[in-house]
Design an enzyme around this catalytic site. Structure first.
Site, PDB file in Angstrom:
ATOM      1  N   LEU A   5       0.826  -1.207   0.000  1.00  0.00           N
ATOM      2  CA  LEU A   5       0.000   0.000   0.000  1.00  0.00           C
ATOM      3  C   LEU A   5       0.857   1.254   0.000  1.00  0.00           C
ATOM      4  CD1 LEU A   5      -2.907   1.074   0.061  1.00  0.00           C
ATOM      5  CD2 LEU A   5      -2.739   1.163   2.548  1.00  0.00           C
ATOM      6  N   TRP A   6       0.618   2.122  -0.992  1.00  0.00           N
ATOM      7  CA  TRP A   6       1.196   3.459  -1.042  1.00  0.00           C
ATOM      8  C   TRP A   6       0.344   4.331  -0.114  1.00  0.00           C
ATOM      9  CZ3 TRP A   6       2.673  -0.075  -4.290  1.00  0.00           C
ATOM     10  CH2 TRP A   6       3.680   0.113  -5.227  1.00  0.00           C
TER      11      TRP A   6
ATOM     12  N   ILE B 244       4.158  -1.612   3.595  1.00  0.00           N
ATOM     13  CA  ILE B 244       3.715  -0.221   3.506  1.00  0.00           C
ATOM     14  C   ILE B 244       4.773   0.607   2.792  1.00  0.00           C
ATOM     15  CG2 ILE B 244       3.259   1.891   4.837  1.00  0.00           C
ATOM     16  CD1 ILE B 244       0.951  -0.025   5.038  1.00  0.00           C
ATOM     17  N   LYS B 245       4.325   1.387   1.807  1.00  0.00           N
ATOM     18  CA  LYS B 245       5.212   2.360   1.169  1.00  0.00           C
ATOM     19  C   LYS B 245       4.823   3.749   1.657  1.00  0.00           C
ATOM     20  CE  LYS B 245       6.479   4.740  -3.040  1.00  0.00           C
ATOM     21  NZ  LYS B 245       6.049   5.164  -4.384  1.00  0.00           N
ATOM     22  N   GLN B 246       5.826   4.508   2.095  1.00  0.00           N
ATOM     23  CA  GLN B 246       5.556   5.832   2.640  1.00  0.00           C
ATOM     24  C   GLN B 246       6.696   6.782   2.290  1.00  0.00           C
ATOM     25  OE1 GLN B 246       3.761   8.454   3.399  1.00  0.00           O
ATOM     26  NE2 GLN B 246       2.590   7.184   4.846  1.00  0.00           N
TER      27      GLN B 246
END
Length: 352
Positions: free
Chosen positions: A200-201, A238-240
């Site tokens: 998830l972006w 998780i992409k952050q």
């Protein structure tokens, strides 16, 4: 092989601050540290064996295979930023095969892109490098521009393509975020049923997140809470964006917050700000990958290595870097990706 001298030289005057820092607010002993065991930690979850196999394919591929760290090439800017502005610096990447080739040449764990890019050469490459299909996007052809992530295809279509994982973006804080959360939660459940992993972006988006000339879109507390919602809907990774400040809830004046929260969990050191994000990913039990950001030219190598050091020392599990790599000749793109991978391969760079 040791890369520490090269990394130290690249970091320059920031080397001591980044390499010697010790995080005391949230000690590393509280975290799930990335390592060869990373996929095994999902055995306690409800993920089925097919999902574990997909995660293993991703974590065990490429130059970082078996380390617990990830180096992913993401190229969805042709939709998100328009193809012309994304690829004019190197028109070779209008050809989708070159996107896959760059990821393979650089030894990435996987390549993330659009349905069209990955579908065009799926039979040739889906069994050679893990595909991560981005299932939703913000399109820029509506005038005036709007900012909404909409599905561009189905989860089943990604599965039939041979994808190892699906990726999706949610604009947390936007007017459309409620619908996006519901859509992607359902998509992630379907992906898990089919046996794919989920990434998830977790981006924040709201004009109100800018106040008094300061931009809080990358504040540790706002991005951290976005991460926490992301792991709640069962993202496996998780992409952050890397945090650049804090106090978003306090200074904007919304949500639930108090001063003790900030003093207890973080300092203004970039590693501690990133650890705030990691803590919101179930104390590292769901891996955090930070984005590499846009290309600024000659400073890209230093910025990429710095981001990787911050992510690794904070307890994150890797970097997902696109524009710094594909907006230059392929040889140079491979080199900058490899420079990031060296940070995660260097045993002397430890979790702070």
């Amino acid at each position: 092989m040791s890369y520490i001298n090269k990394i130290t030289e690249t970091l320059g005057k920031e080397a001591d601050s980044l390499l010697q820092h010790k995080s005391t607010k949230i000690p590393k002993e509280r975290l799930e540290i990335p390592g060869p065991h990373t996929v095994d930690t999902f055995r306690d979850s409800d993920r089925n064996p097919q999902v574990l196999r997909s995660l293993a394919q991703l974590y065990n591929h490429g130059n970082l295979g078996g380390t617990g760290y990830l180096s992913i090439l993401p190229v969805d800017q042709g939709i998100e930023h328009t193809a012309a502005v994304s690829f004019y610096k190197n028109p070779d990447y209008f050809d989708p095969e070159n996107i896959v080739k760059l990821a393979m040449e650089a030894g990435c764990n996987g390549v993330a892109s659009t349905f069209g890019v990955l579908a065009r050469h799926a039979r040739k490459y889906a069994h050679k490098i893990p595909f991560i299909v981005k299932i939703n996007h913000n399109e820029l052809m509506t005038y005036p521009n709007k900012y909404d992530q909409i599905p561009f295809g189905s989860v089943l279509e990604a599965w039939d393509m041979g994808a190892t994982a699906i990726g999706a973006t949610i604009y947390f804080g936007s007017e459309e975020s409620t619908r996006q959360i519901q859509e992607i939660a359902a998509a992630f459940e379907e992906a898990h049923q089919l046996g794919m992993a989920t990434i998830l972006w977790c981006y924040t988006r709201n004009s109100g997140f800018k106040k008094d000339g300061k931009d809080y879109h990358s504040a540790a507390d706002l991005t951290g809470q976005a991460n926490h919602i992301g792991v709640t809907i069962k993202a496996d990774i998780i992409k952050q964006k890397l945090p650049e400040t804090n106090y978003g809830f306090r200074d904007i004046g919304f949500g639930k917050q108090n001063e003790d929260m900030y003093n207890t969990l973080s300092t203004d050191h970039p590693i501690d700000l990133c650890r705030f994000q990691v803590a919101n990913c179930y104390m590292g039990k769901i891996g955090l990958i930070n984005s590499g950001g846009g290309s600024q030219g000659d400073s890209d190598f230093e910025a990429a290595v710095k981001t990787a050091v911050i992510n690794k020392r904070a307890g994150g599990c890797g970097l997902i870097m696109g524009r710094k790599a594909f907006q230059r000749p392929m040889k140079d793109g491979v080199e900058i990706i490899n420079s990031v991978q060296e940070v995660y391969l260097e045993d002397k760079i430890t979790v702070a």
